[in-house]
Structures are given as structure tokens and as C-alpha cells.
Design a protein around this motif. Structure first.
Motif, PDB file in Angstrom:
ATOM      1  N   ARG A  90      31.813  32.269  30.736  1.00  0.00           N
ATOM      2  CA  ARG A  90      30.671  32.913  30.077  1.00  0.00           C
ATOM      3  C   ARG A  90      30.609  32.565  28.594  1.00  0.00           C
ATOM      4  NH1 ARG A  90      26.806  34.016  30.075  1.00  0.00           N
ATOM      5  NH2 ARG A  90      26.605  36.146  29.367  1.00  0.00           N
ATOM      6  N   ARG A  94      36.090  45.463  32.154  1.00  0.00           N
ATOM      7  CA  ARG A  94      37.157  44.756  32.875  1.00  0.00           C
ATOM      8  C   ARG A  94      38.409  44.617  32.013  1.00  0.00           C
ATOM      9  NH1 ARG A  94      35.028  39.306  35.451  1.00  0.00           N
ATOM     10  NH2 ARG A  94      37.254  39.063  35.888  1.00  0.00           N
ATOM     11  N   GLU A 106      39.367  33.350  33.202  1.00  0.00           N
ATOM     12  CA  GLU A 106      38.492  32.265  33.657  1.00  0.00           C
ATOM     13  C   GLU A 106      37.023  32.664  33.556  1.00  0.00           C
ATOM     14  OE1 GLU A 106      39.891  31.432  37.602  1.00  0.00           O
ATOM     15  OE2 GLU A 106      41.721  30.446  36.870  1.00  0.00           O
ATOM     16  N   ASP A 107      36.699  33.882  33.996  1.00  0.00           N
ATOM     17  CA  ASP A 107      35.317  34.366  33.906  1.00  0.00           C
ATOM     18  C   ASP A 107      34.863  34.467  32.457  1.00  0.00           C
ATOM     19  OD1 ASP A 107      35.352  34.556  36.661  1.00  0.00           O
ATOM     20  OD2 ASP A 107      35.509  36.750  36.713  1.00  0.00           O
ATOM     21  N   PHE A 115      32.274  42.236  29.158  1.00  0.00           N
ATOM     22  CA  PHE A 115      33.651  42.155  29.621  1.00  0.00           C
ATOM     23  C   PHE A 115      34.541  43.313  29.171  1.00  0.00           C
ATOM     24  CE2 PHE A 115      32.180  37.882  30.333  1.00  0.00           C
ATOM     25  CZ  PHE A 115      32.820  37.523  31.503  1.00  0.00           C
ATOM     26  N   GLU A 143      41.783  35.645  36.620  1.00  0.00           N
ATOM     27  CA  GLU A 143      40.360  35.661  36.971  1.00  0.00           C
ATOM     28  C   GLU A 143      39.511  36.131  35.796  1.00  0.00           C
ATOM     29  OE1 GLU A 143      39.874  38.106  40.417  1.00  0.00           O
ATOM     30  OE2 GLU A 143      40.709  36.585  41.780  1.00  0.00           O
TER      31      GLU A 143
END
Length: 172
Positions: free
Chosen positions: A117, A59, A112-113, A56, A109
Motif C-alpha cells: 500500500r 491491525r 507485506e500489505d 493500518f 503479512e
């Protein structure tokens, strides 16, 4: 209040189980595992955290950059707004609102992702930890092992043994 009630109920059950088992058996072996410590110290938990960070980080950096860009654009608009024509001011304001809305959507988003995970990785660590607890409990003949308690005497804490077993299984 619900948590206090759960802890009290757990403590009461623990006491009843321990007392009845001691009355029936010569030796009753009780253990406790600190799950918070396992998540902090076990190699599998650290690997899961590193995996999430790697997965992550790109991002997250994009979000930070987008947030900084939006903040700069907003500050620029605030400085220039008094000198802009009404139509330009309205157009730029709408553009900033659209950019902010898009940024908030992407941030939601992302969160939430990340949470999904994180839950997956934590579940995998919990499953491995539970196998390690069972392995230690069976090999050292524990009658019962608790993961939550209001108070635990340190002599019953088998967390270190579980972490060692968990780390040993991670190397395989």
C-alpha cells in the motif's frame, strides 16, 4: 559502488548537457527538484501517510497486543516451568511455539500489505509530483529539471515551487 557510479555518470551527463546547451543557446535554464523534501512537505504526501496510518492502525494495534500477550505467556511459562510436570511443560512449550509462529506469520503479512500500500500511495504522489514539475517547468520555461544530483546550486532548486503547485492541485 553502483550508486556512486550512477551519481558520477549523472553528474557527467548533466555537465555535458549543460555545456552543450549553453554553447548552442543564449540562455539555458536548469532546475532541480528534491524528491525527499516533496515526500516530507507536500500536502498530498502527508495525506497519503495519514491515509496509510488510518488504514493500518487497527491491525498494528492488534499485532502489538498479540505480541504483548505472547510475551506475557512466555514469561509466565518461564516462571512456572520448573514446577510443571514434563507433559504439561512440553504441551505449553508447543502451544507457545505455535502462537509465536502464528504471530510471526501475521506480522509478515501485515508488513507485506503495508509495504504494498505504501508503494501504491508513493507512486500516486510521484505521478502527481511529476505533473507539477512539468507544469512548473513549462510555465517558467526550464530546459531541463533533474531529480537527483551530486551537487546542486540552491538557485536552481525549484522544489518549493513544485510543492506549491502540488498543494494547489491537491485542493482541486
Amino acid at each position: 559502488m553502483k550508486t556512486i557510479r550512477q551519481h558520477f555518470t549523472l553528474a557527467l551527463i548533466t555537465g555535458v548537457v549543460a555545456f552543450s546547451a549553453m554553447a548552442q543557446a543564449q540562455e539555458f535554464k536548469l532546475g532541480f527538484v528534491n524528491t525527499e523534501r516533496i515526500f516530507r512537505e507536500a500536502a498530498t504526501a502527508k495525506q497519503a501517510q495519514a491515509k496509510l496510518e488510518q488504514e493500518f492502525s487497527r491491525r498494528e494495534k492488534e499485532l502489538v497486543d498479540a505480541g504483548n500477550t505472547l510475551k506475557s505467556a512466555s514469561e509466565k511459562f518461564e516462571r512456572e516451568a520448573p514446577t510443571l510436570a514434563e507433559s504439561q511443560r512440553t504441551a505449553r512449550q508447543k502451544q507457545l511455539l505455535d502462537q509465536d509462529r502464528e504471530f510471526q506469520r501475521k506480522r509478515r503479512e501485515f508488513q507485506e500489505d503495508l509495504n504494498a500500500r505504501k508503494n501504491e500511495e508513493q507512486q500516486a504522489v510521484v505521478e502527481r509530483a511529476n505533473r507539477a514539475v512539468k507544469q512548473v517547468a513549462e510555465s517558467e520555461k526550464y530546459d531541463v529539471v533533474f531529480q537527483e544530483a551530486v551537487y546542486i546550486n540552491p538557485k536552481h532548486d525549484i522544489t518549493e515551487k513544485v510543492i506549491k503547485a502540488l498543494n494547489a492541485s491537491a485542493g482541486k
